[in-house]
Design a protein around this motif. Structure first.
Motif, short mmCIF file in Angstrom:
data_model
loop_
_atom_site.label_atom_id
_atom_site.label_comp_id
_atom_site.label_asym_id
_atom_site.label_seq_id
_atom_site.Cartn_x
_atom_site.Cartn_y
_atom_site.Cartn_z
N ARG A 47 10.00 3.49 -3.16
CA ARG A 47 8.62 3.64 -2.64
C ARG A 47 8.37 2.63 -1.52
NH1 ARG A 47 7.67 5.49 -7.81
NH2 ARG A 47 7.31 3.47 -8.77
N THR A 80 -4.05 0.90 0.75
CA THR A 80 -3.27 1.95 1.39
C THR A 80 -2.00 2.18 0.58
OG1 THR A 80 -1.94 0.44 2.75
CG2 THR A 80 -4.08 1.17 3.67
N GLU A 81 -1.33 3.30 0.83
CA GLU A 81 -0.07 3.58 0.14
C GLU A 81 0.97 2.50 0.46
OE1 GLU A 81 0.62 5.83 -2.28
OE2 GLU A 81 -1.51 6.31 -2.20
N LYS A 82 0.96 2.02 1.68
CA LYS A 82 1.90 0.96 2.08
C LYS A 82 1.61 -0.33 1.31
CE LYS A 82 3.91 -1.17 6.18
NZ LYS A 82 3.98 -1.14 7.66
N HIS A 125 7.87 3.15 3.06
CA HIS A 125 6.74 2.67 3.86
C HIS A 125 7.10 1.55 4.84
CE1 HIS A 125 3.65 5.02 1.87
NE2 HIS A 125 4.30 4.79 0.75
N LEU A 181 0.10 -0.54 -1.58
CA LEU A 181 0.46 -0.29 -2.98
C LEU A 181 1.95 -0.45 -3.20
CD1 LEU A 181 -1.86 2.76 -3.68
CD2 LEU A 181 -2.03 0.50 -4.76
N ALA A 182 2.76 0.05 -2.28
CA ALA A 182 4.21 -0.09 -2.39
C ALA A 182 4.61 -1.57 -2.36
CB ALA A 182 4.91 0.69 -1.28
N ARG A 205 -6.33 1.74 -7.36
CA ARG A 205 -5.46 2.16 -6.25
C ARG A 205 -6.23 2.55 -5.00
NH1 ARG A 205 -0.25 3.00 -7.93
NH2 ARG A 205 0.18 4.38 -6.18
#
Length: 169
Positions: free
Chosen positions: A126, A98-100, A130, A102-103, A94
């Motif tokens: 999720r 970025t979190e975006k 994003h 990953l989503a 992970r």
């Protein structure tokens, strides 16, 4: 000891499996429609994110042709080898994304696999956190489009290894 560079090996390779059907030649209007869909689906999405989505769906669908194409395009666009390699194990890697991203990757898996027959609310939520609604709609279109391309590639046994980055741009 076997030594090799990118395309030069001293050992013999397996025989290349022939293409079953050149579907684009036999269904040119469908192919043209897919190209238009591809162009529309990518609109407004970050190109690096778009390639990650294409690669992940192609991994899940075992589409060697699309993996060849989209990894080469991603590398040519400046994506790192490390992030491409780790994409197959993104849940354990992970920290590369970025979190975006990953989503988007998680949504790609949910839409591609549909194991339970639906996309779980948590996964959708999720992604919705994003991406604004227009961007989320584009992302879903991009995921659906690569899944369609994968089905053509796998069914017709399109041969990987001959694609040049940007060839179909």
């Amino acid at each position: 000891m076997t030594t090799h560079t990118d395309d030069t090996r001293t050992d013999a390779r397996a025989t290349e499996v022939p293409v079953r059907l050149n579907w684009s030649r036999h269904a040119p209007e469908v192919y043209k429609a897919m190209i238009r869909l591809e162009t529309a689906a990518r609109r407004g999405l970050d190109p690096a994110l778009y390639e990650l989505v294409k690669i992940r769906a192609s991994q899940l669908n075992h589409c060697a042709f699309c993996l060849d194409m989209h990894t080469k395009d991603a590398l040519a666009a400046g994506e790192s080898v490390e992030r491409i390699v780790q994409l197959a194990a993104w849940e354990e890697s992970r920290h590369f994304y970025t979190e975006k991203e990953l989503a988007a990757i998680e949504l790609t898996e949910a839409v591609t696999v549909l194991t339970d027959g639906f996309v779980p609310d948590e996964v959708y939520g999720r992604a919705a956190a994003h991406f604004d609604e227009p961007e989320l709609a584009q992302l879903i279109a991009a995921i659906a489009t690569i899944n369609a391309w994968n089905r053509f590639g796998v069914t017709c046994r399109m041969t990987p290894g001959h694609y040049t980055p940007g060839q179909h741009a």
